[in-house]
Motif scaffolding. Structure first.
Motif, PDB file in Angstrom:
ATOM      1  N   ARG A  73       0.832  -1.202   0.000  1.00  0.00           N
ATOM      2  CA  ARG A  73       0.000   0.000   0.000  1.00  0.00           C
ATOM      3  C   ARG A  73       0.867   1.253   0.000  1.00  0.00           C
ATOM      4  O   ARG A  73       0.506   2.268  -0.610  1.00  0.00           O
ATOM      5  CB  ARG A  73      -0.910   0.012   1.230  1.00  0.00           C
ATOM      6  N   THR A  74       2.019   1.177   0.682  1.00  0.00           N
ATOM      7  CA  THR A  74       2.956   2.304   0.670  1.00  0.00           C
ATOM      8  C   THR A  74       3.496   2.539  -0.737  1.00  0.00           C
ATOM      9  O   THR A  74       3.638   3.693  -1.174  1.00  0.00           O
ATOM     10  CB  THR A  74       4.128   2.037   1.640  1.00  0.00           C
ATOM     11  N   VAL A  75       3.778   1.452  -1.443  1.00  0.00           N
ATOM     12  CA  VAL A  75       4.226   1.565  -2.835  1.00  0.00           C
ATOM     13  C   VAL A  75       3.151   2.246  -3.674  1.00  0.00           C
ATOM     14  O   VAL A  75       3.437   3.150  -4.470  1.00  0.00           O
ATOM     15  CB  VAL A  75       4.565   0.177  -3.422  1.00  0.00           C
ATOM     16  N   VAL A  76       1.897   1.830  -3.490  1.00  0.00           N
ATOM     17  CA  VAL A  76       0.785   2.431  -4.240  1.00  0.00           C
ATOM     18  C   VAL A  76       0.678   3.921  -3.926  1.00  0.00           C
ATOM     19  O   VAL A  76       0.508   4.753  -4.831  1.00  0.00           O
ATOM     20  CB  VAL A  76      -0.548   1.721  -3.909  1.00  0.00           C
ATOM     21  N   ALA A  77       0.807   4.278  -2.639  1.00  0.00           N
ATOM     22  CA  ALA A  77       0.726   5.691  -2.243  1.00  0.00           C
ATOM     23  C   ALA A  77       1.858   6.507  -2.870  1.00  0.00           C
ATOM     24  O   ALA A  77       1.642   7.635  -3.342  1.00  0.00           O
ATOM     25  CB  ALA A  77       0.775   5.815  -0.722  1.00  0.00           C
ATOM     26  N   LEU A  78       3.064   5.956  -2.899  1.00  0.00           N
ATOM     27  CA  LEU A  78       4.198   6.651  -3.513  1.00  0.00           C
ATOM     28  C   LEU A  78       3.993   6.810  -5.014  1.00  0.00           C
ATOM     29  O   LEU A  78       4.325   7.855  -5.591  1.00  0.00           O
ATOM     30  CB  LEU A  78       5.491   5.887  -3.234  1.00  0.00           C
ATOM     31  N   LEU A  79       3.441   5.793  -5.657  1.00  0.00           N
ATOM     32  CA  LEU A  79       3.163   5.877  -7.089  1.00  0.00           C
ATOM     33  C   LEU A  79       2.128   6.960  -7.370  1.00  0.00           C
ATOM     34  O   LEU A  79       2.237   7.709  -8.354  1.00  0.00           O
ATOM     35  CB  LEU A  79       2.667   4.528  -7.619  1.00  0.00           C
ATOM     36  N   ILE A  80       1.121   7.059  -6.505  1.00  0.00           N
ATOM     37  CA  ILE A  80       0.103   8.108  -6.649  1.00  0.00           C
ATOM     38  C   ILE A  80       0.744   9.485  -6.506  1.00  0.00           C
ATOM     39  O   ILE A  80       0.474  10.402  -7.281  1.00  0.00           O
ATOM     40  CB  ILE A  80      -1.016   7.933  -5.603  1.00  0.00           C
ATOM     41  N   GLN A  81       1.626   9.622  -5.500  1.00  0.00           N
ATOM     42  CA  GLN A  81       2.280  10.913  -5.266  1.00  0.00           C
ATOM     43  C   GLN A  81       3.159  11.311  -6.440  1.00  0.00           C
ATOM     44  O   GLN A  81       3.128  12.462  -6.903  1.00  0.00           O
ATOM     45  CB  GLN A  81       3.123  10.830  -3.992  1.00  0.00           C
ATOM     46  N   ILE A  82       3.931  10.361  -6.952  1.00  0.00           N
ATOM     47  CA  ILE A  82       4.789  10.639  -8.108  1.00  0.00           C
ATOM     48  C   ILE A  82       3.950  10.973  -9.334  1.00  0.00           C
ATOM     49  O   ILE A  82       4.236  11.912 -10.071  1.00  0.00           O
ATOM     50  CB  ILE A  82       5.703   9.430  -8.401  1.00  0.00           C
ATOM     51  N   GLY A  83       2.902  10.207  -9.543  1.00  0.00           N
ATOM     52  CA  GLY A  83       2.040  10.440 -10.698  1.00  0.00           C
ATOM     53  C   GLY A  83       1.314  11.761 -10.630  1.00  0.00           C
ATOM     54  O   GLY A  83       1.143  12.451 -11.637  1.00  0.00           O
ATOM     55  N   GLY A  84       0.885  12.161  -9.421  1.00  0.00           N
ATOM     56  CA  GLY A  84       0.166  13.412  -9.272  1.00  0.00           C
ATOM     57  C   GLY A  84       1.050  14.622  -9.487  1.00  0.00           C
ATOM     58  O   GLY A  84       0.681  15.565 -10.198  1.00  0.00           O
ATOM     59  N   LEU A  85       2.212  14.609  -8.873  1.00  0.00           N
ATOM     60  CA  LEU A  85       3.137  15.727  -9.033  1.00  0.00           C
ATOM     61  C   LEU A  85       3.802  15.716 -10.394  1.00  0.00           C
ATOM     62  O   LEU A  85       4.141  16.765 -10.943  1.00  0.00           O
ATOM     63  CB  LEU A  85       4.214  15.674  -7.941  1.00  0.00           C
ATOM     64  N   GLY A  86       3.998  14.526 -10.943  1.00  0.00           N
ATOM     65  CA  GLY A  86       4.695  14.393 -12.216  1.00  0.00           C
ATOM     66  C   GLY A  86       6.121  13.949 -11.988  1.00  0.00           C
ATOM     67  O   GLY A  86       6.779  14.384 -11.035  1.00  0.00           O
ATOM     68  N   VAL A  87       6.593  13.074 -12.839  1.00  0.00           N
ATOM     69  CA  VAL A  87       7.943  12.532 -12.711  1.00  0.00           C
ATOM     70  C   VAL A  87       8.981  13.651 -12.709  1.00  0.00           C
ATOM     71  O   VAL A  87       9.934  13.642 -11.920  1.00  0.00           O
ATOM     72  CB  VAL A  87       8.238  11.540 -13.858  1.00  0.00           C
ATOM     73  N   THR A  88       8.786  14.646 -13.569  1.00  0.00           N
ATOM     74  CA  THR A  88       9.753  15.734 -13.694  1.00  0.00           C
ATOM     75  C   THR A  88       9.839  16.570 -12.426  1.00  0.00           C
ATOM     76  O   THR A  88      10.929  16.904 -11.953  1.00  0.00           O
ATOM     77  CB  THR A  88       9.378  16.649 -14.875  1.00  0.00           C
ATOM     78  N   VAL A  89       8.692  16.910 -11.847  1.00  0.00           N
ATOM     79  CA  VAL A  89       8.668  17.727 -10.635  1.00  0.00           C
ATOM     80  C   VAL A  89       9.268  16.967  -9.461  1.00  0.00           C
ATOM     81  O   VAL A  89      10.030  17.529  -8.660  1.00  0.00           O
ATOM     82  CB  VAL A  89       7.227  18.167 -10.311  1.00  0.00           C
ATOM     83  N   VAL A  90       8.928  15.680  -9.337  1.00  0.00           N
ATOM     84  CA  VAL A  90       9.495  14.869  -8.257  1.00  0.00           C
ATOM     85  C   VAL A  90      11.013  14.785  -8.399  1.00  0.00           C
ATOM     86  O   VAL A  90      11.758  14.931  -7.425  1.00  0.00           O
ATOM     87  CB  VAL A  90       8.884  13.454  -8.258  1.00  0.00           C
ATOM     88  N   GLY A  91      11.465  14.553  -9.634  1.00  0.00           N
ATOM     89  CA  GLY A  91      12.904  14.506  -9.879  1.00  0.00           C
ATOM     90  C   GLY A  91      13.586  15.815  -9.532  1.00  0.00           C
ATOM     91  O   GLY A  91      14.665  15.840  -8.918  1.00  0.00           O
ATOM     92  N   ALA A  92      12.945  16.935  -9.894  1.00  0.00           N
ATOM     93  CA  ALA A  92      13.499  18.253  -9.575  1.00  0.00           C
ATOM     94  C   ALA A  92      13.553  18.471  -8.071  1.00  0.00           C
ATOM     95  O   ALA A  92      14.519  19.035  -7.543  1.00  0.00           O
ATOM     96  CB  ALA A  92      12.655  19.344 -10.239  1.00  0.00           C
ATOM     97  N   GLY A  93      12.524  18.011  -7.364  1.00  0.00           N
ATOM     98  CA  GLY A  93      12.509  18.135  -5.910  1.00  0.00           C
ATOM     99  C   GLY A  93      13.643  17.366  -5.254  1.00  0.00           C
ATOM    100  O   GLY A  93      14.266  17.845  -4.298  1.00  0.00           O
ATOM    101  N   ILE A  94      13.931  16.180  -5.768  1.00  0.00           N
ATOM    102  CA  ILE A  94      15.032  15.372  -5.228  1.00  0.00           C
ATOM    103  C   ILE A  94      16.369  16.059  -5.488  1.00  0.00           C
ATOM    104  O   ILE A  94      17.245  16.110  -4.614  1.00  0.00           O
ATOM    105  CB  ILE A  94      15.019  13.962  -5.857  1.00  0.00           C
ATOM    106  N   ILE A  95      16.529  16.599  -6.700  1.00  0.00           N
ATOM    107  CA  ILE A  95      17.762  17.307  -7.042  1.00  0.00           C
ATOM    108  C   ILE A  95      17.982  18.499  -6.115  1.00  0.00           C
ATOM    109  O   ILE A  95      19.089  18.728  -5.612  1.00  0.00           O
ATOM    110  CB  ILE A  95      17.722  17.781  -8.514  1.00  0.00           C
ATOM    111  N   LEU A  96      16.915  19.254  -5.854  1.00  0.00           N
ATOM    112  CA  LEU A  96      17.025  20.406  -4.963  1.00  0.00           C
ATOM    113  C   LEU A  96      17.317  19.971  -3.525  1.00  0.00           C
ATOM    114  O   LEU A  96      18.067  20.630  -2.797  1.00  0.00           O
ATOM    115  CB  LEU A  96      15.735  21.225  -5.011  1.00  0.00           C
ATOM    116  N   ALA A  97      16.717  18.850  -3.122  1.00  0.00           N
ATOM    117  CA  ALA A  97      16.890  18.365  -1.748  1.00  0.00           C
ATOM    118  C   ALA A  97      18.329  17.962  -1.455  1.00  0.00           C
ATOM    119  O   ALA A  97      18.800  18.113  -0.317  1.00  0.00           O
ATOM    120  CB  ALA A  97      15.960  17.185  -1.493  1.00  0.00           C
TER     121      ALA A  97
END
Length: 432
Positions: A73-97
Motif C-alpha cells: 500500500r505504501t508503494v501504491v501511495a508513492l506511485l500516486i504521489q509521483i504520478g500526481g506531481l509528475g515525474v519531472t517535478v518529483v525529480g526536480a525536488g530530489i535534485i534540490l533536496a
C-alpha cells in the motif's frame, strides 16, 4: 542512454519517465513482501494497479487493502504521489533536496510539464508546489484521522488517513478500506465528505491557480485570466453536476455534491454507481470527460479547454471576437482546444468500440463509462473493472496512460516537426 535522452523532445521524455515508473511499480507490487498471505496476484493486475496509481486514476482490478500488505500500500501511495506531481517535478525536488542545481534541459522539462509561460522563478515555483502538496496532504490527513480513528485502531487509522489524503489531493480514487466499498460506509459523514471534496478541488484547480490565489490574497478581481477561468468553470460544473445528479438519482444533496466533485477526476464514490440510472451516468460521464484544470493532478480535456471552446462557439455565432474578463482569448488557444477535444473524443470512441468487441456481454453505457473514466483518470466504475478480460485491461492501461499525459502530448511523441516555412495558397471549403 543519457545522450539519446538528451536529444529527445520533452513529450518523449515525459512518456518514457511515466512508463518506467509504471513498470518499476508493477515489479515492486509483485514482490512477496507487497502481497497479503494467501493472495495470488498475477502480473496483469499488478501492472493495472501500478498504471492506475501513476496515472492517478483509481480504477482497480483487485482491492488494494485486501490484496496488498502495508508495504504494498505504501508503494501504491508513492506511485500516486509521483504520478500526481509528475515525474519531472518529483525529480526536480530530489535534485534540490540534495543541494544540486537544475540544468537548462531540466528547466525546459519542468516548464513543459507544469504549463509555465516562462522559466522565470521556476525553482521557487517547484519549492512552492512541494510545500503546497505537503500542507494540503498534512491537513487532509489530520482531519481524516478524526473520522477514521472512530472506527479503526489509532495506528491503522493514521495509515488510512495519510493514504486517503495523498489519494484525494492527487485526484486518485484509491482507498484502503477493503471489500471494494470505497467511501460508501461514510456517505453521511459530513466532515470526511467535505475534507475529501476540498482536497479534490484544490488538487484539481492546479498549482498555478493556487499560487495566484495566494499571491493575490484571495481577491478574485486581482487574479490572472487563467485563474479566473479555472475557478469560474470549476464552480459552474460542480453546481450543475450537483443539481443534475440530485434530479436523476435518489441520493442526498451531500451525495450529489460529492459525486459531482469526485467525477471531475478523483474517482471516490459514496454511493454504488452500478445502481445509478443511465441519465445519472451520462452526467458523470460528461464531467469525467471535462476533468480538472491544466497544471493540476487531474485529467480530462481540462476546464480551460471547455471554456475556450464555448468562447469559440459564441464568437462564431455572434460574429464577435472572443473575450472574457476584459481579455481577448488567444486565437491559438481555440485551435489547440479543438485539437485536444477531437483527439480526446476519438480516444474515448475508439476505446469504447474496442472494449465492446472484447466484452460483448457488457452493455454499452457501462463500457462508455469505464473508458471515459480511464481517459479522464477518474477511477469511477459501475463495477465491471475486476471482471474485464486481459485485452480489455491492457486497453484500459493504454487509455489511462494517454489520459494522464494528454492526447496532444502522445500525438507529439509519435511525430513532431518544426513549423513549415513553405505554405500553399488557401482553398475554399464550405462549412456548416
Amino acid at each position: 542512454m543519457f545522450q539519446v535522452l538528451k536529444n529527445q523532445s520533452p513529450a518523449r521524455i515525459f512518456s518514457l519517465g511515466f512508463a518506467l515508473i509504471i513498470l518499476l511499480g508493477s515489479a515492486l507490487l509483485m514482490l512477496p513482501i507487497s502481497v497479503n498471505e494467501g493472495v495470488d496476484l498475477n502480473y496483469m493486475d499488478a501492472l493495472y494497479t501500478s498504471t492506475s496509481a501513476v496515472c492517478v486514476t483509481g480504477l482497480i482490478a483487485v482491492d488494494t487493502a485486501d490484496t496488498f500488505t502495508v508495504f504494498g500500500r505504501t508503494v501504491v501511495a508513492l506511485l500516486i504521489q509521483i504520478g500526481g506531481l509528475g515525474v519531472t517535478v518529483v525529480g526536480a525536488g530530489i535534485i534540490l533536496a540534495i543541494g544540486k542545481k537544475i540544468n537548462l534541459k531540466g528547466r525546459r522539462l519542468i516548464k513543459e510539464a507544469m504549463n509555465l509561460d516562462s522559466g522565470k522563478g521556476m525553482i521557487r515555483f517547484i519549492k512552492g508546489v512541494l510545500l503546497t502538496t505537503f500542507v494540503f496532504e498534512l491537513l487532509g490527513a489530520v482531519l481524516s484521522f478524526v473520522v477514521f480513528v472512530q472506527d479503526y485502531p489509532a495506528w491503522q487509522a493514521l495509515g488510512i488517513s495519510v493514504f486517503h489524503a495523498v489519494a484525494a489531493f492527487n485526484n486518485s480514487g484509491f482507498d484502503i478500506l477493503g471489500g471494494l466499498q470505497n467511501l460508501i460506509p461514510y456517505q453521511d459523514n459530513i466532515l470526511l465528505n467535505l475534507v475529501t471534496c476540498g482536497l479534490i478541488i484544490f488538487g484539481g484547480i492546479g498549482f498555478l491557480v493556487i499560487k495566484d490565489i495566494w499571491d493575490c490574497k484571495f481577491r478574485f478581481k486581482k487574479l490572472h485570466m487563467h485563474a479566473k477561468v479555472v475557478i469560474t468553470v470549476s464552480l459552474f460544473l460542480i453546481a450543475a453536476g450537483t443539481i443534475l445528479i440530485k434530479l436523476t438519482e435518489n441520493i442526498t444533496w451531500l451525495g450529489a455534491f460529492f459525486n459531482s466533485v469526485s467525477a471531475r477526476t478523483a474517482g471516490f464514490s459514496t454511493f454504488p454507481l452500478g445502481k445509478f440510472s443511465n441519465a445519472g451516468l451520462i452526467v458523470l460521464t460528461v464531467l469525467m470527460f471535462i476533468g480538472a484544470s491544466p497544471g493540476s493532478t487531474g485529467g480530462g480535456i481540462k476546464t480551460s479547454t471547455l471554456f475556450v471552446l464555448m468562447q469559440g462557439v459564441k464568437s462564431a455565432a455572434t460574429n464577435k471576437s472572443s473575450a472574457a474578463f476584459h481579455y481577448s482569448v488567444p486565437a491559438d488557444s481555440l485551435k489547440k482546444a479543438t485539437v485536444i477535444t477531437i483527439l480526446a473524443a476519438g480516444t474515448v470512441c475508439l476505446g469504447t468500440y474496442l472494449m465492446s468487441v472484447f466484452e460483448p456481454q457488457l452493455n454499452l453505457m457501462d463500457i462508455l463509462f469505464e473508458v471515459t473514466s480511464a481517459f479522464g483518470t477518474v477511477g469511477l466504475s459501475t463495477g465491471i473493472t475486476p471482471g474485464l478480460s486481459v485485452p480489455s485491461k491492457l486497453l484500459s492501461v493504454l487509455i489511462m496512460f494517454i489520459g494522464r499525459l494528454g492526447p496532444l502530448t502522445i500525438a507529439s511523441v509519435w511525430y513532431f516537426a518544426d513549423e513549415q516555412q513553405v505554405r500553399y495558397p488557401e482553398g475554399n471549403i464550405a462549412i456548416g
